[in-house]
Design an enzyme around this catalytic site. Structure first.
Site, mmCIF file in Angstrom:
data_model
loop_
_atom_site.group_PDB
_atom_site.id
_atom_site.type_symbol
_atom_site.label_atom_id
_atom_site.label_comp_id
_atom_site.label_asym_id
_atom_site.label_seq_id
_atom_site.Cartn_x
_atom_site.Cartn_y
_atom_site.Cartn_z
ATOM 1 N N CYS A 96 -4.783 -18.053 -10.834
ATOM 2 C CA CYS A 96 -4.528 -17.443 -12.141
ATOM 3 C C CYS A 96 -3.104 -16.924 -12.241
ATOM 4 O O CYS A 96 -2.574 -16.753 -13.338
ATOM 5 C CB CYS A 96 -5.524 -16.317 -12.401
ATOM 6 S SG CYS A 96 -5.547 -15.039 -11.127
ATOM 7 N N GLU A 140 -10.774 -9.930 -14.878
ATOM 8 C CA GLU A 140 -9.502 -10.444 -14.333
ATOM 9 C C GLU A 140 -9.437 -11.905 -14.722
ATOM 10 O O GLU A 140 -10.174 -12.737 -14.189
ATOM 11 C CB GLU A 140 -9.457 -10.238 -12.811
ATOM 12 C CG GLU A 140 -8.065 -10.361 -12.216
ATOM 13 C CD GLU A 140 -7.665 -11.797 -11.957
ATOM 14 O OE1 GLU A 140 -6.870 -12.342 -12.773
ATOM 15 O OE2 GLU A 140 -8.134 -12.376 -10.984
ATOM 16 N N ALA A 158 -11.050 -17.603 -21.850
ATOM 17 C CA ALA A 158 -12.073 -17.895 -22.852
ATOM 18 C C ALA A 158 -13.380 -17.201 -22.504
ATOM 19 O O ALA A 158 -14.044 -16.613 -23.370
ATOM 20 C CB ALA A 158 -12.286 -19.403 -22.957
#
Length: 471
Positions: free
Chosen positions: A263, A229, A209
């Site tokens: 992530c 990233e 986001a």
């Protein structure tokens, strides 16, 4: 001045307290970086490398302090933060190699003289750090940027200001000149103030986001280099395995390490319908029951710690419940852990087969199971995401890997290894909502400098013979 604090999510103890950088101070930091740029960029490659090697030495000397600071600010286990502190040191040598290989200088003799390739720094780089790896990830931007001759204004995550402060102290102690590295502290408003300045590059690791916001902000300013990233709704396919328990170890390390706050963590487990898929899911569930979560400074060795805050845990649990309300079946329920702070959550496993759940990352130890009928269906399900960071295949059939690696849409793709595995001397980045085709790690050198191609001769020669159509 607005004061803010860094809180240990394990205990609620105040780790760091200080003033947010004001808008005027942010502008002054960028101005200092701009003033320092010409001198730093003109210094020799050897001098910049020597200073980065001195920084490496300071990181090593303060390694224990750095690891403890990260554990205190994030709650991560000491075994993990000690590894992070070591990786930060190794990043210097890797960045020097990448700088030489990918953005160095070379010259080729030509008939008229020579062709020369050089690289030049972009200028002032804003680096925004994340909370999950508050040392390693911003370090992976800062070191190659400084090697390239860029100057840096660094805003650590507001959840980990102490770690950022120590990093900058190490850089200054190593001899980085005044103004070449600049620290600003605070939350989103400070980050917004930084990006409103005249910068030349933004290097960011964080949520999809936030990355989408930065794309829009700089859409009409192509001068600013964006290196984003971002997160991922990462798939892990387990297919044609004979040892379900062995496969489960890779799934658990993919989904639950760092309490799901990487992530590259697997968010979706894709398995075949039927007994083989059932065996894998059951093995993953049983192994997840054995994972120990606790305080980073406790007596027992732990697998993982809390989420970054009780607020983050509350949101993650709400997002999980929303999926259950949509029809997901609970295989292992989450919730807070008895006797620990509200930032701790249990690993969750839910079956979302046939349920239209959001294509979003939940930054927590939560895994969604999807069952399909064929390997082709598995590939389709794996690619059914707007993200494209990491993906993995666990299988005894090597021929499936050949199909997987040519079909999957992701930047980090592993075979019979956890999705969270990555090498520092390889690129790291993703596609779609996971990045902007500027991978970090070994390829960070690429976005820290731009190429300059020159055709050169030692003297001025008459080239009348090259001018066509003369009268």
């Amino acid at each position: 001045m607005t004061q803010f604090q860094s809180i240990d999510p394990t205990t609620g103890e105040v780790v760091w307290e200080g003033a947010e950088t004001t808008t005027e101070q942010v502008a002054a930091a960028v101005s200092k970086a701009r003033t320092a740029l010409s001198d730093w960029a003109l210094r020799s490659r050897e001098e910049r490398i020597a200073i980065m090697k001195a920084y490496q030495a300071r990181l090593k000397e303060r390694s224990s302090e750095i690891a403890e600071a990260i554990s205190r600010e994030t709650g991560k286990a000491m075994w993990e933060t000690q590894a992070e502190a070591t990786i930060m040191q190794g990043k210097v040598d890797i960045s020097i190699r990448a700088y030489n290989e990918r953005t160095g200088e070379r010259s080729n003799d030509m008939a008229f003289g020579r062709a020369v390739l050089r690289h030049r720094p972009h200028g002032v780089a804003a680096v925004l750090g994340p909370f999950n790896f508050p040392g390693h990830l911003p370090n992976g931007h800062i070191v190659p940027a400084l090697l390239a001759g860029d100057t840096v204004v660094f805003k650590p995550s507001e959840e980990a200001p102490l770690t950022g402060q120590i990093m900058v102290e190490c850089l200054l102690e190593a001899g980085v000149p005044d103004g070449v590295i600049n620290l600003v502290q605070g939350g989103k408003d400070v980050g917004a103030a930084l990006l409103d300045q005249k910068i030349d590059a933004l290097m960011f690791t964080g949520s999809g986001a936030a990355g989408a916001h930065f794309r829009k902000k700089f859409a009409d300013d192509p001068h600013v280099i964006l290196a984003l990233e971002l997160g991922g709704n990462n798939p892990l396919v387990v297919w044609d395995v004979t040892d379900a328990e062995a496969a489960a170890t890779h799934v658990v390390q993919s989904a639950f390490i760092t309490s799901g706050q990487r992530c590259s963590c697997a968010r979706r487990l894709i398995v075949p319908n039927g007994p083989q898929g059932d065996a894998v899911v059951e093995a993953v569930a049983k192994l997840s029951d054995r994972l120990s979560f606790g305080p980073w400074n406790g007596n027992a060795e732990i697998y993982g710690g809390p989420l970054i805050s009780a607020r983050a845990a509350q949101k993650a649990l709400a997002d999980l419940q929303a999926r259950i309300d949509m029809g997901a079946k609970v295989i292992r329920a989450s919730g807070n852990i008895d006797g620990l702070s509200d930032a701790f959550v249990k690993p969750a496993i839910i079956d979302v087969t046939g349920v239209a759940v959001p294509d979003e990352e939940i930054f927590a130890p939560f895994l969604s199971v999807i069952r399909v009928d064929s390997f082709e269906d598995a590939l389709t399900a794996a690619n059914d995401t707007r993200y494209g960071l990491s993906a993995g295949l666990i299988s005894d059939d090597v021929s499936l890997w050949d199909r997987f690696i040519t079909t999957i849409r992701a930047g980090v793709v592993n075979f019979n290894r956890p999705t969270t595995g990555a090498a520092g001397d390889m690129p790291f980045g993703g596609l779609g909502a996971s990045g902007n085709h500027r991978p970090s790690a070994y390829y960070a050198a690429d976005y820290c400098a731009y190429p300059v191609a020159s055709f050169e001769a030692e003297s001025v020669k008459n080239i009348t013979n090259e001018i066509k159509g003369l009268k």
